[in-house]
Design an enzyme around this catalytic site. Structure first.
Site, mmCIF file in Angstrom:
data_model
loop_
_atom_site.group_PDB
_atom_site.id
_atom_site.type_symbol
_atom_site.label_atom_id
_atom_site.label_comp_id
_atom_site.label_asym_id
_atom_site.label_seq_id
_atom_site.Cartn_x
_atom_site.Cartn_y
_atom_site.Cartn_z
ATOM 1 N N GLN A 102 -10.315 -3.500 -2.870
ATOM 2 C CA GLN A 102 -11.503 -2.868 -2.470
ATOM 3 C C GLN A 102 -12.723 -3.417 -3.308
ATOM 4 O O GLN A 102 -13.947 -3.444 -2.900
ATOM 5 C CB GLN A 102 -11.284 -1.446 -2.285
ATOM 6 C CG GLN A 102 -12.731 -0.615 -1.948
ATOM 7 C CD GLN A 102 -13.090 -0.793 -0.592
ATOM 8 O OE1 GLN A 102 -12.210 -0.867 0.502
ATOM 9 N NE2 GLN A 102 -14.416 -1.175 -0.212
ATOM 10 N N ARG B 145 0.999 -1.253 -0.070
ATOM 11 C CA ARG B 145 0.232 -0.042 -0.119
ATOM 12 C C ARG B 145 0.917 1.250 -0.092
ATOM 13 O O ARG B 145 1.751 1.323 0.942
ATOM 14 C CB ARG B 145 -1.093 0.068 1.025
ATOM 15 C CG ARG B 145 -1.353 1.312 1.347
ATOM 16 C CD ARG B 145 -2.534 1.787 2.337
ATOM 17 N NE ARG B 145 -3.941 0.931 1.990
ATOM 18 C CZ ARG B 145 -4.758 1.348 2.426
ATOM 19 N NH1 ARG B 145 -5.062 2.454 3.345
ATOM 20 N NH2 ARG B 145 -5.978 0.647 1.932
ATOM 21 N N ASP C 118 -16.758 8.453 -1.849
ATOM 22 C CA ASP C 118 -15.367 8.107 -0.979
ATOM 23 C C ASP C 118 -15.040 9.413 -0.603
ATOM 24 O O ASP C 118 -15.807 10.726 -0.746
ATOM 25 C CB ASP C 118 -14.259 7.458 -2.089
ATOM 26 C CG ASP C 118 -13.031 7.349 -1.549
ATOM 27 O OD1 ASP C 118 -12.871 7.145 -0.236
ATOM 28 O OD2 ASP C 118 -11.920 7.235 -2.457
ATOM 29 N N ARG D 128 -14.164 -7.262 2.721
ATOM 30 C CA ARG D 128 -12.413 -6.886 2.279
ATOM 31 C C ARG D 128 -11.843 -8.260 2.629
ATOM 32 O O ARG D 128 -11.040 -8.798 1.928
ATOM 33 C CB ARG D 128 -12.133 -5.977 3.126
ATOM 34 C CG ARG D 128 -12.523 -4.437 2.641
ATOM 35 C CD ARG D 128 -12.529 -4.148 1.531
ATOM 36 N NE ARG D 128 -10.829 -4.117 0.752
ATOM 37 C CZ ARG D 128 -9.876 -3.322 1.165
ATOM 38 N NH1 ARG D 128 -10.153 -2.452 1.906
ATOM 39 N NH2 ARG D 128 -8.866 -3.403 0.610
ATOM 40 N N CYS E 288 -16.057 3.038 0.651
ATOM 41 C CA CYS E 288 -15.100 2.274 0.899
ATOM 42 C C CYS E 288 -14.510 2.218 2.270
ATOM 43 O O CYS E 288 -13.837 1.216 2.866
ATOM 44 C CB CYS E 288 -13.862 2.396 -0.164
ATOM 45 S SG CYS E 288 -13.316 4.157 0.123
ATOM 46 N N HIS F 202 -7.143 0.833 -6.533
ATOM 47 C CA HIS F 202 -7.578 -0.071 -5.185
ATOM 48 C C HIS F 202 -8.162 -1.239 -5.642
ATOM 49 O O HIS F 202 -9.551 -1.431 -5.276
ATOM 50 C CB HIS F 202 -8.132 1.045 -4.164
ATOM 51 C CG HIS F 202 -8.306 0.344 -2.838
ATOM 52 N ND1 HIS F 202 -7.636 -0.464 -2.308
ATOM 53 C CD2 HIS F 202 -8.991 1.064 -1.795
ATOM 54 C CE1 HIS F 202 -7.784 -0.701 -0.845
ATOM 55 N NE2 HIS F 202 -8.604 0.199 -0.539
HETATM 56 N N1 CP Z 1 -10.892 0.799 2.590
HETATM 57 C C1 CP Z 1 -9.769 0.792 2.780
HETATM 58 O O1 CP Z 1 -8.931 0.593 2.067
HETATM 59 O O2 CP Z 1 -9.828 1.044 4.132
HETATM 60 P P1 CP Z 1 -8.376 1.429 4.692
HETATM 61 O O3 CP Z 1 -7.725 2.429 4.500
HETATM 62 O O4 CP Z 1 -8.689 1.320 6.340
HETATM 63 O O5 CP Z 1 -7.302 -0.134 4.778
HETATM 64 N N1 NVA Z 2 -9.452 7.404 -1.839
HETATM 65 C C1 NVA Z 2 -8.941 7.059 -0.501
HETATM 66 C C2 NVA Z 2 -9.295 5.680 -0.235
HETATM 67 C C3 NVA Z 2 -9.080 4.910 0.927
HETATM 68 C C4 NVA Z 2 -9.464 3.477 1.237
HETATM 69 C C5 NVA Z 2 -7.712 7.500 -0.320
HETATM 70 O O1 NVA Z 2 -6.786 7.120 -1.074
HETATM 71 O O2 NVA Z 2 -7.362 7.814 0.755
#
Ligand code: CP
Ligand code: NVA
Length: 313
Positions: free
Chosen positions: A138, A108, A231, A300, A272, A135
């Site tokens: 997700q 990540r 989001d 998830r 999400c 992502h």
């Molecule tokens: N939805 C999601 O990716 O959540 P986190 O940022 O908590 O991993």
């Molecule tokens: N768009 C958001 C998604 C978090 C799961 C981010 O990148 O912070």
């Protein structure tokens, strides 16, 4: 057509066919039923997973870590402050070393290029747990949740409202297009997704029999929606844009009025998470009976476990 996912990475859903996603979703539903029945398996005994994080996470980290660990595998959490990731050691060299010690890597962070380089140089499957661009894990959970609610995905009307150029809008467009879901991105012009990606996704949608629309008009986007998804307005790494985004995106907030505009008693609300209640969604909507966000969060884990079962066994 039979799917063999063994040894494959998941960097973006653009690399997956409709059969691939169908295969992963089928395994996800089975694994959820198994877990709900308290059946214990040890599918990952003797295996190791490197979990690399440049950005924070609750769901993604916990999903990977618990899914892998409860099946007997050994997940190792490595934040930026723990290892040399591009600072004192190149991504290429880090990948080569991790590939000698681990059966798989999840990442990540910021750049899509990093997750691609990890896959190219490690020699083991790499799973994208969020980059600035995509992502994908997700969206597997999102498709599973939609299937649980409607019993199918075919020609559902999906609307994403908010920051149309972020990782979620990008990945949802791709996932919907591959699976034959009609997808509308509702966003102000200045936050429309990149036209190159939209063109690619429109071609995929044409092949699957669905339609991709990008619009700034709620009246055009929302009537007939089965799913309204949003989001955060400010993604990780863009914190300096907070003020500008609130001004731009307030008309795109999911509130009771927007849900009612769907004119569909079965419409569901998805996110999400994490959510900034009062910004992209009102507390009333996220706490309402139309909201499936907690199922979505749970899914998830089942979808990520399915991905690892498909790739690593
Ligand atoms: N939805 C999601 O990716 O959540 P986190 O940022 O908590 O991993
Ligand atoms: N768009 C958001 C998604 C978090 C799961 C981010 O990148 O912070």
């Amino acid at each position: 057509m039979a799917v063999n996912f063994r040894g494959r990475s998941l960097l973006t859903l653009l690399d997956l066919s409709r059969n691939d996603i169908r295969y992963l979703l089928d395994i996800s539903h089975l694994l959820k039923a198994e877990r709900t029945a308290f059946q214990i398996n040890q599918r990952f005994t003797g295996k190791t997973l490197a979990m690399l994080f440049e950005k924070r996470s609750t769901r993604t980290r916990c999903a990977f870590e618990t899914a892998f660990g409860e099946e007997g595998g050994h997940p190792v959490f490595l934040s930026e402050s723990d290892i040399q990731l591009g600072a004192k050691e190149s991504i290429e060299d880090t990948a080569r070393v991790l590939g000698r010690m681990f059966d798989a890597i999840m990442f990540r962070g910021f750049s899509q290029k990093t997750v691609e380089t990890l896959a190219e140089f490690s020699g083991v499957p790499v799973f994208n747990g969020l980059t600035d661009m995509f992502h994908p894990t997700q969206v597997l959970a999102d498709l599973m949740t939609m299937e649980e609610n409607f019993g199918h995905l075919d020609n559902l009307n999906f609307v994403f409202t908010g920051d149309g150029r972020n990782n979620m809008a990008n990945s949802l467009m791709v996932g919907c297009a591959v699976m034959g879901v009609n997808c509308t991105i509702l966003a102000p012009d200045s936050l429309y997704p990149e036209s190159e990606l939209v063109d690619t996704v429109k071609q995929i949608a044409y092949d699957s029999g669905s339609v991709i629309t990008v619009t700034s008009s709620p009246e055009e986007a929302v009537p007939g929606a089965d799913v309204i998804y949003t989001d955060v307005w400010v993604s990780m790494g863009e914190e300096e844009k907070a003020k500008e985004r609130v001004a731009l995106l307030t008309p795109y907030r999911v509130n009771r009025g927007l849900m009612e505009m769907a004119d569909n008693p079965e419409v569901i609300f998805m996110h999400c998470l994490p959510a900034v209640k009062g910004n992209e969604v009102t507390a009333e909507v996220i706490e309402s009976t139309s909201s499936v966000v907690w199922d979505e969060a749970e899914n998830r884990k089942h979808t990520i476990k399915a991905l690892m079962v498909a790739s690593l066994l």
